[in-house]
Design a protein around this motif. Structure first.
Motif, PDB file in Angstrom:
ATOM      1  N   THR A  87       0.834  -1.206   0.000  1.00  0.00           N
ATOM      2  CA  THR A  87       0.000   0.000   0.000  1.00  0.00           C
ATOM      3  C   THR A  87       0.873   1.262   0.000  1.00  0.00           C
ATOM      4  OG1 THR A  87      -1.723  -1.181   1.187  1.00  0.00           O
ATOM      5  CG2 THR A  87      -1.809   1.241   1.227  1.00  0.00           C
ATOM      6  N   PHE A  88       1.957   1.249   0.770  1.00  0.00           N
ATOM      7  CA  PHE A  88       2.859   2.417   0.816  1.00  0.00           C
ATOM      8  C   PHE A  88       3.455   2.690  -0.549  1.00  0.00           C
ATOM      9  CE2 PHE A  88       7.186   4.028   1.255  1.00  0.00           C
ATOM     10  CZ  PHE A  88       6.940   5.242   1.897  1.00  0.00           C
ATOM     11  N   SER A  89       3.874   1.626  -1.262  1.00  0.00           N
ATOM     12  CA  SER A  89       4.492   1.803  -2.570  1.00  0.00           C
ATOM     13  C   SER A  89       3.485   2.374  -3.569  1.00  0.00           C
ATOM     14  CB  SER A  89       5.037   0.445  -3.064  1.00  0.00           C
ATOM     15  OG  SER A  89       5.588   0.580  -4.358  1.00  0.00           O
ATOM     16  N   LYS A  90       2.248   1.855  -3.537  1.00  0.00           N
ATOM     17  CA  LYS A  90       1.242   2.354  -4.468  1.00  0.00           C
ATOM     18  C   LYS A  90       0.880   3.825  -4.157  1.00  0.00           C
ATOM     19  CE  LYS A  90      -0.893  -2.130  -5.488  1.00  0.00           C
ATOM     20  NZ  LYS A  90      -2.135  -2.957  -5.427  1.00  0.00           N
ATOM     21  N   ARG A  91       0.590   4.098  -2.909  1.00  0.00           N
ATOM     22  CA  ARG A  91       0.165   5.464  -2.547  1.00  0.00           C
ATOM     23  C   ARG A  91       1.297   6.477  -2.734  1.00  0.00           C
ATOM     24  NH1 ARG A  91      -4.781   5.707   0.265  1.00  0.00           N
ATOM     25  NH2 ARG A  91      -5.963   3.887  -0.433  1.00  0.00           N
ATOM     26  N   ARG A  92       2.505   6.075  -2.507  1.00  0.00           N
ATOM     27  CA  ARG A  92       3.652   6.977  -2.714  1.00  0.00           C
ATOM     28  C   ARG A  92       3.761   7.352  -4.165  1.00  0.00           C
ATOM     29  NH1 ARG A  92       8.831   3.891  -2.369  1.00  0.00           N
ATOM     30  NH2 ARG A  92       8.186   3.569  -4.536  1.00  0.00           N
ATOM     31  N   SER A  93       3.626   6.393  -5.052  1.00  0.00           N
ATOM     32  CA  SER A  93       3.714   6.675  -6.486  1.00  0.00           C
ATOM     33  C   SER A  93       2.582   7.601  -6.906  1.00  0.00           C
ATOM     34  CB  SER A  93       3.645   5.354  -7.291  1.00  0.00           C
ATOM     35  OG  SER A  93       4.726   4.518  -6.960  1.00  0.00           O
ATOM     36  N   GLY A  94       1.382   7.340  -6.403  1.00  0.00           N
ATOM     37  CA  GLY A  94       0.255   8.209  -6.747  1.00  0.00           C
ATOM     38  C   GLY A  94       0.440   9.634  -6.197  1.00  0.00           C
ATOM     39  N   LEU A  95       1.006   9.731  -4.997  1.00  0.00           N
ATOM     40  CA  LEU A  95       1.237  11.047  -4.410  1.00  0.00           C
ATOM     41  C   LEU A  95       2.269  11.840  -5.195  1.00  0.00           C
ATOM     42  CD1 LEU A  95       0.590  12.937  -2.044  1.00  0.00           C
ATOM     43  CD2 LEU A  95       2.408  11.808  -0.744  1.00  0.00           C
ATOM     44  N   LEU A  96       3.345  11.203  -5.619  1.00  0.00           N
ATOM     45  CA  LEU A  96       4.344  11.879  -6.424  1.00  0.00           C
ATOM     46  C   LEU A  96       3.772  12.305  -7.766  1.00  0.00           C
ATOM     47  CD1 LEU A  96       7.464   9.610  -5.724  1.00  0.00           C
ATOM     48  CD2 LEU A  96       6.996  11.873  -4.802  1.00  0.00           C
ATOM     49  N   LYS A  97       2.897  11.445  -8.332  1.00  0.00           N
ATOM     50  CA  LYS A  97       2.268  11.797  -9.598  1.00  0.00           C
ATOM     51  C   LYS A  97       1.368  13.011  -9.430  1.00  0.00           C
ATOM     52  CE  LYS A  97      -0.622   9.824 -13.233  1.00  0.00           C
ATOM     53  NZ  LYS A  97      -1.406   8.609 -13.688  1.00  0.00           N
ATOM     54  N   LYS A  98       0.585  13.052  -8.374  1.00  0.00           N
ATOM     55  CA  LYS A  98      -0.311  14.184  -8.122  1.00  0.00           C
ATOM     56  C   LYS A  98       0.484  15.473  -7.892  1.00  0.00           C
ATOM     57  CE  LYS A  98      -4.298  12.070  -8.277  1.00  0.00           C
ATOM     58  NZ  LYS A  98      -5.314  12.413  -9.306  1.00  0.00           N
ATOM     59  N   ALA A  99       1.621  15.383  -7.197  1.00  0.00           N
ATOM     60  CA  ALA A  99       2.448  16.581  -6.958  1.00  0.00           C
ATOM     61  C   ALA A  99       2.987  17.131  -8.278  1.00  0.00           C
ATOM     62  CB  ALA A  99       3.585  16.237  -6.013  1.00  0.00           C
ATOM     63  N   HIS A 100       3.429  16.182  -9.158  1.00  0.00           N
ATOM     64  CA  HIS A 100       3.940  16.632 -10.453  1.00  0.00           C
ATOM     65  C   HIS A 100       2.816  17.262 -11.278  1.00  0.00           C
ATOM     66  CE1 HIS A 100       6.248  16.718 -14.144  1.00  0.00           C
ATOM     67  NE2 HIS A 100       5.282  15.995 -14.758  1.00  0.00           N
ATOM     68  N   GLU A 101       1.638  16.677 -11.262  1.00  0.00           N
ATOM     69  CA  GLU A 101       0.517  17.206 -12.038  1.00  0.00           C
ATOM     70  C   GLU A 101       0.115  18.607 -11.559  1.00  0.00           C
ATOM     71  OE1 GLU A 101      -2.542  14.338 -11.715  1.00  0.00           O
ATOM     72  OE2 GLU A 101      -1.619  12.921 -13.147  1.00  0.00           O
ATOM     73  N   ILE A 102       0.033  18.806 -10.292  1.00  0.00           N
ATOM     74  CA  ILE A 102      -0.387  20.124  -9.788  1.00  0.00           C
ATOM     75  C   ILE A 102       0.663  21.195 -10.073  1.00  0.00           C
ATOM     76  CG2 ILE A 102       0.536  19.852  -7.457  1.00  0.00           C
ATOM     77  CD1 ILE A 102      -1.969  21.250  -6.440  1.00  0.00           C
TER      78      ILE A 102
END
Length: 248
Positions: A20-35
């Protein structure tokens, strides 16, 4: 049917936690880049795992710049909050001081007006009496000063009015005097105009007869004497000329 709301709680299974940490971390980094791309925002993301491993993301790889800016902002924010709390504390203290001061002044005012004197001691009453006497002396001195100033102003105004009255009386006397002299001057002018009228021509005075004795004796008759006398009285000739005329 849609998926129901999942209750968030700590995952007890370490394997599931790691997944779960690996998945959510990747999604969080993606969201930071998108914003950061979509909204042109400066983003800095820092994540530490349960084992202490660091994962981070920053816009244009300027993590230090973003952190320095964050430090400045947070310091200014803390300073402003501290100043506000200190200012509120100062105002609270000032309010308490002013409130106590107002209560003291109101109490003294009541005492000076002769109210609420039951709780005062003899010394306090004597102190109030001395203050009232001193205030009364100042009031009387100020009143006398104002009275003297008013009297002085009235005296100055009275003197100015007297001077003005004297000046007006002097002008009236001069006018009356001028009016009284005006008829006399007209009369004198009239007399003077009559005095300078041209006098009649002076007539020549007759010659006086010269009474001189005639050296030659005359023998004139009465008729001739009468004619001679007539000539003498008419022509005023001297006797010798008459004698010579008669001799001819």
């Amino acid at each position: 049917m849609g998926r129901g709301r999942v209750q968030l709680k700590r995952i007890e299974n370490k394997i599931n936690m790691q997944v779960t940490f690996s998945k959510r971390r990747s999604g969080l980094l993606k969201k930071a880049h998108e914003i950061s791309v979509l909204c042109d925002a400066e983003v800095a993301l820092i994540v530490f795992s349960t084992k202490g491993k660091l994962f981070e993301y920053s816009t244009d790889s300027c993590m230090e710049k973003i952190l320095e800016r964050y430090e400045r902002y947070s310091y200014a924010e803390r300073r402003l909050v501290a100043n506000d709390s200190q200012s509120n504390g100062n105002w609270t203290l000032e309010y308490a001081k002013l409130k106590a001061r107002i209560e003291v002044l109101q109490k003294n005012h009541r005492h000076f007006m002769g109210e609420d004197l039951e709780s005062l001691s003899l010394k306090e009453l004597q102190n109030i009496e001395q203050q009232l006497d001193s205030a009364l002396k100042h009031v009387r001195a100020r009143k006398n000063q104002l009275m003297h100033e008013s009297i002085s102003d009235l005296q100055k105004k009275d003197k100015a009015l007297q001077d003005q009255n004297n000046m007006l009386a002097k002008k009236i006397r001069e006018k009356e005097k001028a009016q009284a002299q005006n008829p006399q001057m007209e009369q004198h002018h009239h007399q003077h105009s009559h005095a300078i009228e041209p006098s009649p021509l002076l007539l020549p005075q007759p010659f006086q007869s010269l009474d001189m004795p005639c050296p030659y004796p005359t023998h004139a008759t009465g008729h001739e004497e009468s004619a001679a006398n007539h000539d003498r009285s008419g022509t005023l000739l001297p006797p010798w000329m008459l004698g010579h005329h008669l001799g001819n």
